[in-house]
Structures are given as C-alpha cells and as structure tokens.
Design an enzyme around this catalytic site. Structure first.
Site, PDB file in Angstrom:
ATOM      1  N   GLU A 109      94.018 -52.053  34.953  1.00  0.00           N
ATOM      2  CA  GLU A 109      94.826 -50.959  35.533  1.00  0.00           C
ATOM      3  C   GLU A 109      93.861 -50.043  36.278  1.00  0.00           C
ATOM      4  OE1 GLU A 109      98.095 -49.360  35.724  1.00  0.00           O
ATOM      5  OE2 GLU A 109      96.852 -47.869  36.742  1.00  0.00           O
ATOM      6  N   ASP A 159     102.014 -56.386  37.484  1.00  0.00           N
ATOM      7  CA  ASP A 159     102.989 -55.301  37.298  1.00  0.00           C
ATOM      8  C   ASP A 159     102.518 -54.140  38.153  1.00  0.00           C
ATOM      9  OD1 ASP A 159     104.759 -53.389  36.453  1.00  0.00           O
ATOM     10  OD2 ASP A 159     103.843 -53.119  34.492  1.00  0.00           O
ATOM     11  N   SER A 160     102.798 -54.226  39.447  1.00  0.00           N
ATOM     12  CA  SER A 160     102.175 -53.275  40.361  1.00  0.00           C
ATOM     13  C   SER A 160     103.203 -52.329  40.961  1.00  0.00           C
ATOM     14  CB  SER A 160     101.446 -54.029  41.471  1.00  0.00           C
ATOM     15  OG  SER A 160     102.224 -54.092  42.628  1.00  0.00           O
ATOM     16  N   SER A 161     102.700 -51.180  41.397  1.00  0.00           N
ATOM     17  CA  SER A 161     103.544 -50.241  42.122  1.00  0.00           C
ATOM     18  C   SER A 161     103.779 -50.770  43.535  1.00  0.00           C
ATOM     19  CB  SER A 161     102.923 -48.849  42.096  1.00  0.00           C
ATOM     20  OG  SER A 161     101.514 -48.905  42.035  1.00  0.00           O
ATOM     21  N   ASP A 162     104.468 -49.992  44.364  1.00  0.00           N
ATOM     22  CA  ASP A 162     104.865 -50.470  45.690  1.00  0.00           C
ATOM     23  C   ASP A 162     103.678 -50.509  46.655  1.00  0.00           C
ATOM     24  OD1 ASP A 162     107.602 -50.679  44.925  1.00  0.00           O
ATOM     25  OD2 ASP A 162     107.720 -48.498  45.009  1.00  0.00           O
ATOM     26  N   TYR A 228     115.521 -48.258  39.560  1.00  0.00           N
ATOM     27  CA  TYR A 228     114.695 -48.723  40.676  1.00  0.00           C
ATOM     28  C   TYR A 228     115.508 -48.620  41.966  1.00  0.00           C
ATOM     29  CZ  TYR A 228     110.734 -50.316  37.866  1.00  0.00           C
ATOM     30  OH  TYR A 228     109.635 -50.379  37.055  1.00  0.00           O
TER      31      TYR A 228
HETATM   32  N1  AAT Z   1     105.366 -51.076  33.951  1.00  0.00           N
HETATM   33  C1  AAT Z   1     105.474 -50.018  34.875  1.00  0.00           C
HETATM   34  C2  AAT Z   1     105.785 -50.396  36.197  1.00  0.00           C
HETATM   35  C3  AAT Z   1     104.999 -50.251  37.254  1.00  0.00           C
HETATM   36  S1  AAT Z   1     103.529 -49.480  37.024  1.00  0.00           S
HETATM   37  C4  AAT Z   1     102.430 -50.037  38.251  1.00  0.00           C
HETATM   38  C5  AAT Z   1     100.972 -49.710  37.866  1.00  0.00           C
HETATM   39  O1  AAT Z   1     100.120 -50.372  38.817  1.00  0.00           O
HETATM   40  C6  AAT Z   1     100.586 -48.229  37.910  1.00  0.00           C
HETATM   41  O2  AAT Z   1     100.146 -47.823  36.639  1.00  0.00           O
HETATM   42  C7  AAT Z   1      99.459 -48.169  38.953  1.00  0.00           C
HETATM   43  O3  AAT Z   1      98.455 -47.216  38.656  1.00  0.00           O
HETATM   44  C8  AAT Z   1      98.926 -49.597  38.901  1.00  0.00           C
HETATM   45  N2  AAT Z   1      98.164 -50.033  40.098  1.00  0.00           N
HETATM   46  C9  AAT Z   1      98.410 -49.725  41.398  1.00  0.00           C
HETATM   47  N3  AAT Z   1      97.495 -50.294  42.196  1.00  0.00           N
HETATM   48  C10 AAT Z   1      96.649 -51.004  41.400  1.00  0.00           C
HETATM   49  C11 AAT Z   1      95.493 -51.810  41.645  1.00  0.00           C
HETATM   50  N4  AAT Z   1      95.021 -52.000  42.896  1.00  0.00           N
HETATM   51  N5  AAT Z   1      94.869 -52.381  40.589  1.00  0.00           N
HETATM   52  C12 AAT Z   1      95.337 -52.201  39.317  1.00  0.00           C
HETATM   53  N6  AAT Z   1      96.420 -51.433  39.032  1.00  0.00           N
HETATM   54  C13 AAT Z   1      97.074 -50.849  40.052  1.00  0.00           C
HETATM   55  C14 AAT Z   1     105.500 -50.789  38.556  1.00  0.00           C
HETATM   56  C15 AAT Z   1     106.785 -50.159  38.997  1.00  0.00           C
HETATM   57  C16 AAT Z   1     107.399 -50.733  40.241  1.00  0.00           C
HETATM   58  C17 AAT Z   1     108.168 -49.705  41.010  1.00  0.00           C
HETATM   59  C18 AAT Z   1     109.089 -50.288  42.024  1.00  0.00           C
HETATM   60  N7  AAT Z   1     109.640 -49.314  42.937  1.00  0.00           N
END
Ligand code: AAT
Length: 299
Positions: A109, A159-162, A228
């Site tokens: 993370e 499990d990544s953000s957008d 979402y």
């Molecule tokens: N389970 C929760 C859902 C998520 S969290 C996405 C996580 O990805 C965040 O904690 C963020 O800090 C992490 N993240 C982002 N970029 C990176 C990276 N380059 N390397 C490692 N971790 C990363 C996802 C929700 C989806 C939302 C849809 N709209």
C-alpha cells in the site's frame, strides 16, 4: 453542495455527484499522496474518502472486498502465495485470510497514513492485519512488482483507487506486464476495473492490454456497490453504483473463472460469516449487459 452533506465530486464522473448525510467528521488529514477524510454517515456507517472519492463504507464494503478477493481465489485450487496492491484499509486481507490454503499474504500500500487511520477507525476492516501470514510493505505497488522474482505468486489482487492520482500507473500496460511476470504459470490476477456505466473507454483499454499480456483467460466481472459511482440508468430508472473487475490468468493450467473450483471453508467460527459472496453470485458476476458485452468481446 448541500450543507451537512458530503458530495462525491470528481472528473471521473462529470455531471453527477452521489451525496451522503454527514453526522460527524472523525478525521481529516493530508498524507504525502492524498487528502484523507473519515466521517460518520447517517445511513452507511463510517466512510473513508481519499481525494474526495469514497473508498469504503462500513455498510457496503462486503460487496466489493468479498468479490475482489474470492473471484480470483475461488477460481484456482490451493492458492498459497497472494499479493495485494493497495487495499490499505485491510478489508481485502480479511477476506484473503479466509482461505486456509494460503501461506503468505503480502500487501503493498502506498500510503502509510491510510493504514494507520483505518486501524484506528475501521477495526472490522483492519482486523485483516492481525493474521500472522500478512506482511505489510508501505510503498508504490508499481515499483514493488518490478522487484518481484518471476513466477512468485498464485494470485495478485489489485485493490486500487481510480486512475487519477497515485493509482494512475496501476491502470497502464507496463504494470499489467509486471503482474503477469510475478505470477506463476496458471496464476490469476483480479484488478479493480471501474464502471461499465461510466468508464467504458478505460475498460476497453484495460481489456485490450490484458488480451495481449495474459495468455490464459481474460474476463470482466462486476458487482453492485451502492456508494460507488453511479449513473441514472435509462433502463432501470434507478441510480445504481457498480464496479467491475478484470480477471486474467497466465499461460499454464487453464483457469475457468466462471466455474469456481475452490469453495471457501466457512467453518472458521472465529470469523464473521460472508455477507455477499456465494458460488451462484460468483458465476453470475461474469454475465454482462449486452452493451458492455459487445465492447468487451470485440477487444
Ligand atoms: N478496499 C478499499 C478500496 C479501495 S482503496 C485503494 C487503495 O489504493 C488506497 O488505500 C490507496 O492509497 C492505494 N493506492 C493508490 N495508488 C497506489 C499505488 N501506486 N501503490 C499502492 N497502493 C496504492 C479502492 C476503491 C475504489 C474506488 C472506486 N471509485
């Protein structure tokens, strides 16, 4: 913006903004990577927001975390080594640890502050960190994967953000290439792959990259997550929040994602029971609406 309400405004979904009534703001901070906010909502429990975008709510997290973990892990026999990229809240770790065959769970993370505040405010998610098989690495998932020896993992869960902000590269071709390298033959990946209602252009790119890179099978699945991003559907007239997953396997023992071979042993009484995932919904998740099927099949 309505006073006392949180509205999720983002260029990822122009012209619409889902809103939740705020009871109390519990945390606000700025890490090296993003703005972090946690609030108590009136109807969805506690909510984690990164850069203005909802990542998790207590009420509907099961629909996302159970699916992103069990769609890949129930599709292969005896997964042993699993890597999670992102997922700092710990919810996916909690789900992966239901699988008794798993021996090692690595997580990378990027944002240590996400991990810390989730341990404080989301104990039902962060419980995932208590499993002794979990090894936490705080760093960029892209760099982490480049350093992984070839063929290490049975499964990688992204499990990544957008793709606006620190997660941008997690949606690009070189990243998928390093995922494929890190997997053993017949290993599987499941990545957060946005919404068929809003992001067909992003999904098209991901699918065509994955078809070039993953020589096993390449599939798109989806689930509903009320908080979402949504779009008023012309067909159903409802506002629906949906999110999809890209599920691929590398060359090797074939993987038929639509017919799970590895049921979860739900006999561990120490864990809360599954709320969302079951065998039927696993297979159903791969049935796509015609408009999406047409585009995805053509890539
Ligand atoms: N389970 C929760 C859902 C998520 S969290 C996405 C996580 O990805 C965040 O904690 C963020 O800090 C992490 N993240 C982002 N970029 C990176 C990276 N380059 N390397 C490692 N971790 C990363 C996802 C929700 C989806 C939302 C849809 N709209």
């Amino acid at each position: 913006v309505i006073p006392g309400w949180f509205s999720e405004i983002s260029p990822m979904w122009p012209g619409e903004a889902h809103s939740l009534k705020v009871e109390k703001i519990l945390f606000q901070g700025k890490s090296d990577y993003q703005n972090i906010m946690i609030f108590q909502s009136s109807t969805y429990g506690k909510v984690l927001v990164l850069d203005g975008v909802i990542q998790v709510t207590e009420r509907d997290e099961c629909a996302y975390q159970e699916m992103i973990a069990h769609l890949p892990l129930c599709s292969i026999p005896n997964p042993k080594k699993v890597l999670v990229i992102g997922g700092g809240d710990g919810g996916v770790l909690r789900e992966v640890s239901r699988h008794s065959s798993v021996e090692q769970i690595d997580i990378c993370e990027i944002d240590g502050m996400v991990v810390d505040v989730c341990k404080q405010f989301f104990p039902d998610l962060a419980v995932g960190y208590e499993d002794p098989r979990v090894n936490l690495h705080v760093g960029d998932g892209v760099a982490f994967l480049k350093a992984v020896p070839e063929g290490t993992y049975d499964a990688v869960i992204v499990d990544s953000s957008d793709p606006i902000g620190p997660a941008q590269e997690l949606f690009e071709k070189p990243f998928f290439e390093s995922v494929a390298k890190a997997l053993r033959p017949g290993g599987v990946v499941c990545t957060q792959a946005e919404s068929i209602w809003l992001h067909m252009h992003i999904i098209e790119d991901i699918v065509s990259n994955c078809r070039q890179i993953f020589k096993g099978s390449v599939n798109y699945a989806w689930t509903t997550v009320p908080t979402y991003p949504r779009q008023a559907s012309l067909i159903t007239k409802f506002q629906i929040g949906v999110i999809g997953f890209m599920l691929c396997s590398t060359a090797g023992p074939p993987v038929d994602f639509k017919h799970p071979v590895n049921p979860i042993d739900d006999d561990d009484s120490q864990k809360a029971p599954l709320k969302f995932y079951n065998k039927q919904i696993h297979s159903a998740a791969f049935c796509l609406p015609s408009f999406a099927k047409k585009v995805i099949d053509s890539k």
